[in-house]
Motif scaffolding. Structure first.
Motif, PDB file in Angstrom:
ATOM      1  N   VAL A  40       0.854  -1.180   0.000  1.00 42.27           N
ATOM      2  CA  VAL A  40       0.000   0.000   0.000  1.00 42.27           C
ATOM      3  C   VAL A  40       0.894   1.235   0.000  1.00 42.27           C
ATOM      4  CG1 VAL A  40      -1.787   1.248   1.266  1.00 42.27           C
ATOM      5  CG2 VAL A  40      -1.798  -1.235   1.257  1.00 42.27           C
ATOM      6  N   LEU A  44      -2.151   5.729   1.443  1.00 39.41           N
ATOM      7  CA  LEU A  44      -3.253   4.746   1.473  1.00 39.41           C
ATOM      8  C   LEU A  44      -4.216   4.898   0.294  1.00 39.41           C
ATOM      9  CD1 LEU A  44      -4.140   4.871   5.280  1.00 39.41           C
ATOM     10  CD2 LEU A  44      -2.458   3.437   4.146  1.00 39.41           C
ATOM     11  N   GLN A  45      -3.768   5.449  -0.815  1.00 40.17           N
ATOM     12  CA  GLN A  45      -4.631   5.669  -1.973  1.00 40.17           C
ATOM     13  C   GLN A  45      -4.611   4.524  -2.965  1.00 40.17           C
ATOM     14  OE1 GLN A  45      -6.686   8.486  -2.509  1.00 40.17           O
ATOM     15  NE2 GLN A  45      -6.214   8.628  -0.344  1.00 40.17           N
ATOM     16  N   SER A  46      -3.555   3.708  -2.940  1.00 37.44           N
ATOM     17  CA  SER A  46      -3.407   2.653  -3.934  1.00 37.44           C
ATOM     18  C   SER A  46      -2.804   1.414  -3.285  1.00 37.44           C
ATOM     19  CB  SER A  46      -2.507   3.153  -5.068  1.00 37.44           C
ATOM     20  OG  SER A  46      -2.310   2.132  -6.006  1.00 37.44           O
ATOM     21  N   ALA A  47      -3.321   0.267  -3.679  1.00 40.03           N
ATOM     22  CA  ALA A  47      -2.807  -0.999  -3.162  1.00 40.03           C
ATOM     23  C   ALA A  47      -2.501  -1.928  -4.329  1.00 40.03           C
ATOM     24  CB  ALA A  47      -3.812  -1.656  -2.221  1.00 40.03           C
ATOM     25  N   PRO A  88      -8.702   2.421  -1.021  1.00 42.69           N
ATOM     26  CA  PRO A  88      -7.605   2.425  -2.001  1.00 42.69           C
ATOM     27  C   PRO A  88      -8.005   1.743  -3.307  1.00 42.69           C
ATOM     28  CG  PRO A  88      -7.087   0.998  -0.131  1.00 42.69           C
ATOM     29  CD  PRO A  88      -8.389   1.641   0.160  1.00 42.69           C
ATOM     30  N   THR A  89      -7.425   2.222  -4.399  1.00 43.03           N
ATOM     31  CA  THR A  89      -7.620   1.535  -5.674  1.00 43.03           C
ATOM     32  C   THR A  89      -6.804   0.244  -5.631  1.00 43.03           C
ATOM     33  OG1 THR A  89      -5.783   2.713  -6.692  1.00 43.03           O
ATOM     34  CG2 THR A  89      -7.977   3.667  -6.963  1.00 43.03           C
TER      35      THR A  89
END
Length: 150
Positions: A40, A44-47, A88-89
């Motif tokens: 991540v 915390l916006q993208s995983a 998250p995306t």
């Protein structure tokens, strides 16, 4: 191991997605899929979810297509379970760790075999005799102080 918020979120995402694959998603392409790691971003916006599937390369690609097809449902569940303001995306990537480990193991086996061949060619004669180091008795006999005392 650090215990940052991103690490805790990644661990929880891994648990949620693995549970969904095992219990909820009925896609036959995911039968042999396993979640190996989740990374991540710090905000915390993208995983990125790493997975592996038992079988050939085409089965891994099928599993990736199955995970991408269920991405919306998985992201929705992750959002519910995490309770974060922003979910998250999710991005699914095949994990090539098993192939890398197998390749590394093969290289180690080849190196060991080559070392054994070189050892057989060299023979077992030691350069300085069997014990190239002087013992205490030899040191006393060779020391100049002892010769002067006699």
């Amino acid at each position: 191991m650090s215990n940052t918020r991103a690490d805790r979120v990644a661990k929880r995402i891994q648990q949620v997605v693995a549970q969904m694959i095992n219990l909820e998603l009925k896609d036959p392409r995911l039968n042999m899929a396993t979640i190996t790691d989740v990374r991540v971003t710090g905000d915390l916006q993208s995983a990125t979810i790493y997975f592996t599937a038992i079988g050939h390369e085409h089965q891994i690609k099928d599993a990736q297509r199955g995970l991408n097809a269920a991405k919306g449902k998985i992201r929705s569940r992750v959002g519910q379970e995490l309770g974060l303001r922003l979910t998250p995306t999710l991005e699914f990537e095949p994990d090539h760790l098993m192939e890398s480990a197998l390749e590394f193991e093969n290289l180690l086996a080849a190196t060991k075999k080559r070392d054994e061949e070189l050892a057989a060619q060299r023979g077992t004669e030691y350069a300085g005799g069997e014990d190239p180091y002087k013992t205490k008795d030899e040191d006393r006999a060779d020391s100049p102080n002892e010769k002067e005392q006699e």
